[in-house]
Design a protein around this motif. Sequence first.
Motif, PDB file in Angstrom:
ATOM      1  N   ASP A  35       0.867  -1.177   0.000  1.00  0.00           N
ATOM      2  CA  ASP A  35       0.000   0.000   0.000  1.00  0.00           C
ATOM      3  C   ASP A  35       0.906   1.230   0.000  1.00  0.00           C
ATOM      4  O   ASP A  35       1.900   1.265   0.721  1.00  0.00           O
ATOM      5  CB  ASP A  35      -0.919   0.014   1.224  1.00  0.00           C
ATOM      6  N   ASN A  60       0.193   4.191   1.079  1.00  0.00           N
ATOM      7  CA  ASN A  60      -0.022   5.020   2.260  1.00  0.00           C
ATOM      8  C   ASN A  60       0.666   4.382   3.481  1.00  0.00           C
ATOM      9  O   ASN A  60       0.332   3.265   3.869  1.00  0.00           O
ATOM     10  CB  ASN A  60      -1.522   5.181   2.513  1.00  0.00           C
ATOM     11  N   GLU A  68       5.508  -0.519  -1.201  1.00  0.00           N
ATOM     12  CA  GLU A  68       4.769   0.734  -1.323  1.00  0.00           C
ATOM     13  C   GLU A  68       4.380   1.092  -2.749  1.00  0.00           C
ATOM     14  O   GLU A  68       3.740   2.112  -2.972  1.00  0.00           O
ATOM     15  CB  GLU A  68       5.579   1.873  -0.727  1.00  0.00           C
TER      16      GLU A  68
END
Length: 226
Positions: free
Chosen positions: A9, A11, A35
Amino acid sequence: MALRVVLADDNFLVRQGTAALLAEAADVEVVALAEDGPSLLRTVRATEPDAVLTDIRMPPTWTDEGLQAAKQIRHDHPGTGVVVLSQYAEPDDVMDLLSGGVAGLGYLLKERLARLDELVAALQAVCRGGSALDPHVVEALVTRRQDEDRSPLAALSEREFAVLREMATGKSNAAIARALYVSERAVEKHTNALFAKLSVSEEPDVNRRVLAVLRFLEATPPSRTA
């Protein structure tokens, strides 16, 4: 043995929070974090996890990196299951993900992150070669299919639809024939057939081609116009 999972992810807070959540499950081990799409693929190659949990939109374009990575992982590592997470139930994304088969793939809404048991069950399912689809996603797919079935365009054959699509660009019968590599007579035949199926009647002062194109623009599902 614990289920070895790679989590991706863009975030940081979501990535760390989801990893912490999965750490609460006794039968799950988060072995690595990523990421973006490229780092996810590299991480999977390096760790050979049992399953991957990935966001659908990540750098560099924030479009469908997770989805494309999921398909690549399933191709390169058939023993690794993949669950894609999305904020919304997007039928086009689901169909793209499952276009090569449903085995080992899942698509869940991010709201499922709050339900650890359902998330773990989905990861376990894809690891076994099964599939896991969010109920809201299934509902969206069913609704879309029903809408397509109700469309008058659903009655058209592939060739009739192709003729109508070319007609919508303003082409004459001769131009349509050249574009589809068929005879003008064949185009006329398909045109008359699609007029009948779309209930475009022959009346004075009515341009049937214009009416047919209007039906095309009003009723065509996005997936067929692309």
